[in-house]
Write a protein that holds these residues in place. Structure first.
Motif, PDB file in Angstrom:
ATOM      1  N   GLY A  14     -56.184  34.818  23.412  1.00 56.35           N
ATOM      2  CA  GLY A  14     -56.765  33.978  22.372  1.00 56.35           C
ATOM      3  C   GLY A  14     -56.605  32.498  22.645  1.00 56.35           C
ATOM      4  N   ALA A  15     -55.657  32.147  23.508  1.00 53.87           N
ATOM      5  CA  ALA A  15     -55.396  30.737  23.813  1.00 53.87           C
ATOM      6  C   ALA A  15     -55.993  30.301  25.151  1.00 53.87           C
ATOM      7  N   PRO A  23     -57.377  23.395  25.001  1.00 52.78           N
ATOM      8  CA  PRO A  23     -57.438  22.075  25.642  1.00 52.78           C
ATOM      9  C   PRO A  23     -56.044  21.507  25.921  1.00 52.78           C
ATOM     10  N   VAL A  24     -55.011  22.161  25.395  1.00 54.40           N
ATOM     11  CA  VAL A  24     -53.649  21.636  25.502  1.00 54.40           C
ATOM     12  C   VAL A  24     -53.193  21.570  26.957  1.00 54.40           C
ATOM     13  N   LEU A  25     -53.536  22.592  27.744  1.00 57.74           N
ATOM     14  CA  LEU A  25     -53.094  22.611  29.138  1.00 57.74           C
ATOM     15  C   LEU A  25     -53.769  21.524  29.969  1.00 57.74           C
ATOM     16  N   GLY A  26     -54.835  20.954  29.439  1.00 58.27           N
ATOM     17  CA  GLY A  26     -55.498  19.857  30.146  1.00 58.27           C
ATOM     18  C   GLY A  26     -54.911  18.502  29.811  1.00 58.27           C
ATOM     19  N   MET A  27     -53.943  18.467  28.917  1.00 53.55           N
ATOM     20  CA  MET A  27     -53.302  17.215  28.523  1.00 53.55           C
ATOM     21  C   MET A  27     -52.142  16.886  29.464  1.00 53.55           C
ATOM     22  N   GLN A  28     -51.695  15.650  29.412  1.00 45.84           N
ATOM     23  CA  GLN A  28     -50.490  15.266  30.140  1.00 45.84           C
ATOM     24  C   GLN A  28     -49.289  15.919  29.472  1.00 45.84           C
ATOM     25  N   PHE A  29     -48.359  16.437  30.267  1.00 44.51           N
ATOM     26  CA  PHE A  29     -47.205  17.127  29.688  1.00 44.51           C
ATOM     27  C   PHE A  29     -46.397  16.205  28.792  1.00 44.51           C
ATOM     28  N   ASN A  30     -46.297  14.927  29.145  1.00 45.01           N
ATOM     29  CA  ASN A  30     -45.524  13.990  28.325  1.00 45.01           C
ATOM     30  C   ASN A  30     -46.088  13.883  26.915  1.00 45.01           C
ATOM     31  N   ALA A  31     -47.421  13.952  26.792  1.00 46.88           N
ATOM     32  CA  ALA A  31     -48.050  13.871  25.469  1.00 46.88           C
ATOM     33  C   ALA A  31     -47.715  15.109  24.645  1.00 46.88           C
ATOM     34  N   LYS A  84     -41.248  31.853  23.096  1.00 45.95           N
ATOM     35  CA  LYS A  84     -42.453  32.311  23.811  1.00 45.95           C
ATOM     36  C   LYS A  84     -43.613  32.483  22.837  1.00 45.95           C
ATOM     37  N   LYS A  85     -43.332  32.999  21.656  1.00 43.26           N
ATOM     38  CA  LYS A  85     -44.371  33.180  20.643  1.00 43.26           C
ATOM     39  C   LYS A  85     -44.853  31.828  20.105  1.00 43.26           C
ATOM     40  N   ILE A  86     -43.908  30.921  19.889  1.00 46.30           N
ATOM     41  CA  ILE A  86     -44.262  29.601  19.362  1.00 46.30           C
ATOM     42  C   ILE A  86     -45.079  28.817  20.394  1.00 46.30           C
ATOM     43  N   PHE A  87     -44.795  29.011  21.665  1.00 44.55           N
ATOM     44  CA  PHE A  87     -45.544  28.307  22.708  1.00 44.55           C
ATOM     45  C   PHE A  87     -47.029  28.667  22.655  1.00 44.55           C
ATOM     46  N   ILE A  88     -47.334  29.944  22.405  1.00 44.19           N
ATOM     47  CA  ILE A  88     -48.742  30.356  22.303  1.00 44.19           C
ATOM     48  C   ILE A  88     -49.404  29.701  21.103  1.00 44.19           C
ATOM     49  N   LYS A  89     -48.678  29.588  20.007  1.00 45.69           N
ATOM     50  CA  LYS A  89     -49.231  28.915  18.831  1.00 45.69           C
ATOM     51  C   LYS A  89     -49.469  27.435  19.131  1.00 45.69           C
ATOM     52  N   LEU A  90     -48.617  26.850  19.964  1.00 43.80           N
ATOM     53  CA  LEU A  90     -48.818  25.468  20.385  1.00 43.80           C
ATOM     54  C   LEU A  90     -50.101  25.353  21.206  1.00 43.80           C
ATOM     55  N   LEU A  91     -50.312  26.292  22.126  1.00 44.04           N
ATOM     56  CA  LEU A  91     -51.535  26.284  22.934  1.00 44.04           C
ATOM     57  C   LEU A  91     -52.775  26.451  22.056  1.00 44.04           C
ATOM     58  N   ASP A 142     -53.121  25.260  19.255  1.00 45.78           N
ATOM     59  CA  ASP A 142     -53.225  24.081  18.383  1.00 45.78           C
ATOM     60  C   ASP A 142     -53.110  24.480  16.917  1.00 45.78           C
ATOM     61  N   ASP A 143     -52.159  25.392  16.647  1.00 44.95           N
ATOM     62  CA  ASP A 143     -51.985  25.912  15.292  1.00 44.95           C
ATOM     63  C   ASP A 143     -51.159  24.991  14.395  1.00 44.95           C
ATOM     64  N   TYR A 144     -50.505  23.999  15.001  1.00 45.12           N
ATOM     65  CA  TYR A 144     -49.650  23.112  14.210  1.00 45.12           C
ATOM     66  C   TYR A 144     -50.423  21.840  13.877  1.00 45.12           C
ATOM     67  N   LEU A 145     -50.816  21.738  12.609  1.00 45.11           N
ATOM     68  CA  LEU A 145     -51.705  20.673  12.170  1.00 45.11           C
ATOM     69  C   LEU A 145     -51.019  19.775  11.154  1.00 45.11           C
ATOM     70  N   ASN A 146     -51.511  18.547  11.093  1.00 46.43           N
ATOM     71  CA  ASN A 146     -51.017  17.592  10.115  1.00 46.43           C
ATOM     72  C   ASN A 146     -52.181  17.082   9.277  1.00 46.43           C
ATOM     73  N   SER A 147     -52.026  17.085   7.966  1.00 43.05           N
ATOM     74  CA  SER A 147     -53.077  16.639   7.072  1.00 43.05           C
ATOM     75  C   SER A 147     -53.156  15.114   7.042  1.00 43.05           C
ATOM     76  N   ASP A 148     -54.347  14.580   7.319  1.00 37.92           N
ATOM     77  CA  ASP A 148     -54.552  13.132   7.212  1.00 37.92           C
ATOM     78  C   ASP A 148     -54.454  12.679   5.764  1.00 37.92           C
ATOM     79  N   LEU A 149     -54.728  13.586   4.846  1.00 38.40           N
ATOM     80  CA  LEU A 149     -54.732  13.221   3.429  1.00 38.40           C
ATOM     81  C   LEU A 149     -53.321  13.163   2.848  1.00 38.40           C
ATOM     82  N   THR A 150     -52.537  14.203   3.120  1.00 36.11           N
ATOM     83  CA  THR A 150     -51.211  14.301   2.481  1.00 36.11           C
ATOM     84  C   THR A 150     -50.060  14.043   3.446  1.00 36.11           C
ATOM     85  N   ASP A 151     -50.369  13.999   4.747  1.00 40.57           N
ATOM     86  CA  ASP A 151     -49.354  13.835   5.794  1.00 40.57           C
ATOM     87  C   ASP A 151     -48.376  15.009   5.831  1.00 40.57           C
TER      88      ASP A 151
END
Length: 319
Positions: free
Chosen positions: A240-241, A245-253, A285-292, A294-303
């Motif tokens: 599913g991951a 696009p995460v793997l195309g980013m710089q690791f530092n980011a 290992k499970k959390i890493f897949i969720k990172l790939l 992009d399941d961790y989101l931040n609301s621009d409205l409520t932060d």
């Protein structure tokens, strides 16, 4: 084929502008071999099978505005969903979708030679000379109506009589539909349990693990490979991951995002050189897949931070 295109392909079957009919087939399983048999039914029963198909398509697709239609490779946990099979490898057990349209090569079910106990599933070919599609529904023992289990009686004229032959229930609904060359998966559970889909998952997940290894995001990649090989559900999440696009980013980011996230910073640990993640626990290992994903989101409205297992990308031109 996206959802709108699928609806357009299905509409001629149900809009009443075309004459269609449904031809029923049995898929028997004899000594681990799947065998097709055409079923001779009355004109009245054939019409009822056709009407049952029309009712299902209307309920599941045409009038179901909330239905999600996604590629099967997308790991998604929604309930009201259908998938488009988008893997290159297709289980051999699904060859019947091609075999059933070879007119003249399929024998008719014979009560003297064939047995309902061998029934694995039933197939309907629906349409006319201009267009047609094929459906499949897995048969289950609970669908049998067998006289050795219960005493079945029904009214005949002014008296009740016993049912004379065994039968089965033809329930409304389908597990798989093939339309215009696309295989539509309605019951993922059926595909995974009865059609060796686990072998497809294994191959696809191994290919994606090669991509992850090439990114150098993970220090202990061999440990991740071993974990995936023993965990079928994890293979599904890996696949599913695969378009991440995460793997195309710089690791530092990526590591900076993790370091500032209130949950991730305590689970995804860096190696001593701070050049890669060290996924030492099953949870990491499970959390890493969720990172790939992009399941961790931040609301621009409520932060506020959220975990989103299901997401629809917003199109700029949406109103």
């Amino acid at each position: 084929m996206n959802k709108q295109q699928l609806i357009e392909k299905l509409t001629p079957y149900v809009n009443g502008e075309h004459q269609i009919s449904a031809v029923l087939y049995f898929l028997l399983k004899v000594d681990d071999e799947l065998i097709l048999k055409k079923v001779d039914v009355s004109n009245e029963l054939q019409q009822k099978i056709t009407n049952q198909f029309i009712s299902f398509v209307n309920d599941k697709f045409i009038n179901n505005d909330d239905l999600s239609y996604l590629n099967l490779s997308t790991h998604d946990e929604r309930k009201n969903i259908a998938y488009r099979y988008d893997f290159e490898q297709i289980p051999e057990e699904l060859d019947f979708f091609n075999d059933v349209n070879r007119v003249g090569e399929i024998d008719t079910f014979n009560f003297g030679e064939d047995f309902l106990d061998d029934l694995f599933g039933h197939i309907t070919v629906v349409g006319n000379e201009e267009f047609k599609l094929t459906t499949f529904r897995k048969h289950h023992p609970i669908d049998f109506v067998k006289r050795d289990r219960r005493l079945y009686i029904f009214p005949a004229a002014e008296r009740f009589v016993e049912m004379q032959r065994d039968g089965f229930i033809l329930n409304k609904g389908y597990d798989l539909i093939k339309v215009n060359g696309d295989l539509i998966v309605i019951s993922l559970k059926t595909l995974e349990k009865y059609f060796s889909f686990d072998k497809v998952l294994e191959v696809e997940s191994e290919e994606f693990l090669v991509t992850i290894e090439a990114s150098n995001f993970i220090e202990n990649i061999d440990e991740l490979k071993e974990f995936a090989s023993l965990n079928k559900s994890y293979q599904r999440k890996l696949i599913g991951a695969k378009n991440t696009p995460v793997l195309g980013m710089q690791f530092n980011a990526v590591s900076s995002f993790v370091a500032t996230h209130p949950k991730l910073k305590n689970i995804l640990k860096l190696n001593e050189a701070k050049s890669a993640f060290n996924l030492s626990s099953a949870n990491s290992k499970k959390i890493f897949i969720k990172l790939l994903n992009d399941d961790y989101l931040n609301s621009d409205l409520t932060d506020l931070n959220y975990t989103a297992n299901s997401k629809d990308k917003i199109e700029v031109n949406e109103e």
